[in-house]
Design an enzyme around this catalytic site. Structure first.
Site, PDB file in Angstrom:
ATOM      1  N   LYS A  59     -26.447  34.247   2.829  1.00 47.36           N
ATOM      2  CA  LYS A  59     -26.116  33.644   1.540  1.00 47.36           C
ATOM      3  C   LYS A  59     -27.335  32.876   1.044  1.00 47.36           C
ATOM      4  CE  LYS A  59     -23.084  30.356  -0.755  1.00 47.36           C
ATOM      5  NZ  LYS A  59     -21.811  29.633  -0.739  1.00 47.36           N
ATOM      6  N   LYS A 103     -24.893  37.864  -0.190  1.00 45.17           N
ATOM      7  CA  LYS A 103     -24.543  37.199  -1.444  1.00 45.17           C
ATOM      8  C   LYS A 103     -25.739  36.489  -2.021  1.00 45.17           C
ATOM      9  CE  LYS A 103     -21.683  33.409  -2.977  1.00 45.17           C
ATOM     10  NZ  LYS A 103     -20.888  32.291  -2.553  1.00 45.17           N
TER      11      LYS A 103
END
Ligand code: PBG
Length: 326
Positions: free
Chosen positions: A198, A251
């Site tokens: 992330k 992400k």
């Protein structure tokens, strides 16, 4: 020198009709690959539109139900829940309380819409008064002290009925802490979908309006990944899998397709990608201006994520994409 390839080879032959293109298509989309993010808030009859994410709203639990029923009807893979508590504090108590907004929402969704997969986002930033993802000590997020909050949150989500818990905080060791706590609580069959890679991304901007989770000081670069690093993503994923993650996530999605592809090539696990709020909003904004065709952009963006190697995609376009495919 004359090419030997042409005129023998003409790749256009296989593009000559839709029937032909369909036959040789490599990446395909299906509603079961899409997970819709939803924002649960307190109250009744509440639908608070999110300005920077047209068509998305904070929903009270009673309004979540019809939304979830629609997700089920469309054959979506499931939904992922984020909670917006009425009050925030230094201790993120709303995150791990059994009466927290996500816990209440999950109980009600599992009762009212059986068979629909419910994933919960495990994080603290929506619940802390300072907006950071963990315990603040000496002006910084204290990694190890935060693990206990995350573990408690994951257990309370699992007990409420969450099918999958998805930690998005980026603390080191959180998968291990969550797995251990889940097992001790008897939730041995609850899988962990780790937001393993992330990035500290500007594309989360609209989400922070939606979840009211903008950090009140500093930023998240001390725990989320540097957008410049791809090798480090492999290290993060490796560690999370060693700690017991069942599935991993990359992400954002479209700016990080290379990371999805590398992860696909290296790890034989289910990989999710999160087409985040900023990716959604910029596509919608361009379409509103008449600069892009919305439906085609939705499908092409999701196809690119799929082609890169994602098994499933968390996307605010989930319902529309499913409608387009039916
Ligand atoms: C919570 C969390 C965020 C997102 C998902 N979980 C925000 C952040 O890290 O700041 C972003 C999702 C999106 O932008 O759609 N930590």
């Amino acid at each position: 020198m004359k090419s030997m390839a042409f005129p023998i080879h003409r790749p256009r032959r296989l593009r000559s009709s839709e029937a032909m293109r369909r036959l040789v298509r490599e990446a395909t989309l299906a509603p079961s690959q899409f997970i819709l993010p939803l924002f649960a808030c307190e109250g009744e009859g509440v639908r608070k539109e999110i300005g920077s994410m047209p068509g998305n709203a904070q929903l009270s639990v009673d309004n979540l139900i019809p939304e979830a029923e629609e997700c089920k009807r469309l054959g979506l893979g499931g939904l992922i829940l984020f909670g917006i508590p009425d009050t925030k504090d230094e201790l993120a108590s709303g995150a791990y309380s059994d009466e927290g907004i996500v816990q209440k929402a999950v109980r009600s969704l599992k009762r009212e819409v059986p068979g629909l997969l419910v994933i919960t986002d495990v994080c603290n930033c929506e619940y802390t008064s300072h907006g950071h993802c963990g315990v603040i000590r000496n002006g910084d997020v204290d990694n190890d002290a935060t693990l206990n909050w995350l573990a408690r949150t994951a257990v309370s989500h699992a007990r409420a009925g969450a099918d999958i818990v998805a930690p998005s905080d980026m603390m080191d060791g959180r998968v291990d802490a969550i797995r251990t706590a889940l097992d001790e609580a008897g939730c041995v069959n609850t899988p962990i979908l780790s937001y393993a890679a992330k990035y500290a991304s500007v594309f989360y901007g609209p989400f922070r309006e939606a979840a009211e989770s903008t950090p009140q000081f500093g930023d998240r670069r001390g725990y989320q990944m540097d957008p410049a690093n791809a090798r480090e993503a492999i290290r993060e994923i490796t560690l999370d899998l060693e700690e017991g993650a069942d599935m991993i996530m990359v992400k954002p999605a479209m700016p990080y397709l290379d990371v999805i592809r590398t992860a696909r090539d290296l790890f034989d696990v289910s990989i999710g990608a999160y087409q985040v709020s900023g990716e959604f909003s910029m596509i919608v904004a361009a379409a509103e201006k008449g600069w892009l065709d919305l439906d085609r952009t939705i499908l092409e963006s999701l196809t690119s994520i799929r082609r890169a190697g994602a098994d499933f995609t968390l996307t605010y376009f989930a319902k529309r994409a499913a409608q387009l495919l039916s």
